[in-house]
Design an enzyme around this catalytic site. Structure first.
Site, PDB file in Angstrom:
ATOM      1  N   SER A  11       0.800  -1.226   0.000  1.00 64.01           N
ATOM      2  CA  SER A  11       0.000   0.000   0.000  1.00 64.01           C
ATOM      3  C   SER A  11       0.830   1.271   0.000  1.00 64.01           C
ATOM      4  CB  SER A  11      -0.964  -0.006   1.191  1.00 64.01           C
ATOM      5  OG  SER A  11      -2.030  -0.892   0.933  1.00 64.01           O
ATOM      6  N   TYR A 106     -13.193   4.618   1.817  1.00 61.18           N
ATOM      7  CA  TYR A 106     -11.878   4.248   1.308  1.00 61.18           C
ATOM      8  C   TYR A 106     -12.052   3.360   0.084  1.00 61.18           C
ATOM      9  CZ  TYR A 106      -7.023   2.859   1.241  1.00 61.18           C
ATOM     10  OH  TYR A 106      -5.731   2.660   0.857  1.00 61.18           O
ATOM     11  N   SER A 107     -11.440   3.748  -1.023  1.00 62.33           N
ATOM     12  CA  SER A 107     -11.599   3.004  -2.262  1.00 62.33           C
ATOM     13  C   SER A 107     -10.287   2.967  -3.038  1.00 62.33           C
ATOM     14  CB  SER A 107     -12.697   3.635  -3.128  1.00 62.33           C
ATOM     15  OG  SER A 107     -12.820   2.950  -4.351  1.00 62.33           O
ATOM     16  N   ASN A 108      -9.756   1.777  -3.203  1.00 57.31           N
ATOM     17  CA  ASN A 108      -8.541   1.602  -3.998  1.00 57.31           C
ATOM     18  C   ASN A 108      -8.750   2.016  -5.447  1.00 57.31           C
ATOM     19  OD1 ASN A 108      -6.605   0.384  -2.055  1.00 57.31           O
ATOM     20  ND2 ASN A 108      -8.219  -1.134  -1.875  1.00 57.31           N
TER      21      ASN A 108
END
Length: 142
Positions: A11, A106-108
């Site tokens: 990450s 939260y979004s990748n």
């Protein structure tokens, strides 16, 4: 550590991607107020989502890592390499969580889009952009 060292990034890539985006903003190549559609016309609702909303996880875009499709595929093929476009397709197959700027999730998916935007602007992959940026700011001790 040196700029030539290889490490598993996981990450940490997100931090480098956002740093690249902010560097592009500082250089005047991109604005935080730009609609995503200016750089990626295929993003659902991209005319109402800003670069800043991608950075601050307020786009509302579905997080591809929450899809059953991805999680099942990762169980079956843990070594599979996913292309960014494949991840976006997984996300875009689902409705957004909320309208742009109307919440936080939260979004990748946001970070993948930011990387692709940087790639489009600079004409090279985000990793090489980050390496060049690190080379500018990293000064080894004499």
């Amino acid at each position: 550590m040196s700029a030539d060292d290889h490490i598993r990034v996981g990450s940490v890539t997100k931090t480098w991607t956002t740093t690249v985006i902010l560097q592009l903003v500082q250089e005047g190549k991109l604005s935080l107020d730009d609609p995503v559609s200016k750089h990626r016309p295929d993003v659902p609702g991209g005319d109402r989502i800003t670069v800043e909303q991608l950075l601050t996880m307020r786009s509302g875009l579905f997080n591809y890592t929450e899809t059953l499709e991805l999680n099942s595929a990762m169980d079956q093929e843990p070594q599979r390499v996913w292309e960014p476009e494949q991840l976006l397709a997984l996300a875009f197959a689902h409705p957004p969580y909320f309208g742009p700027g109307e919440g936080f999730h939260y979004s990748n998916t946001n970070t993948v889009l930011l990387g692709l935007i940087a790639e489009k602007i600079e004409g090279k992959p985000p990793g090489s952009i980050a390496r060049a940026l690190i080379g500018k700011i990293y000064r080894p001790a004499a």
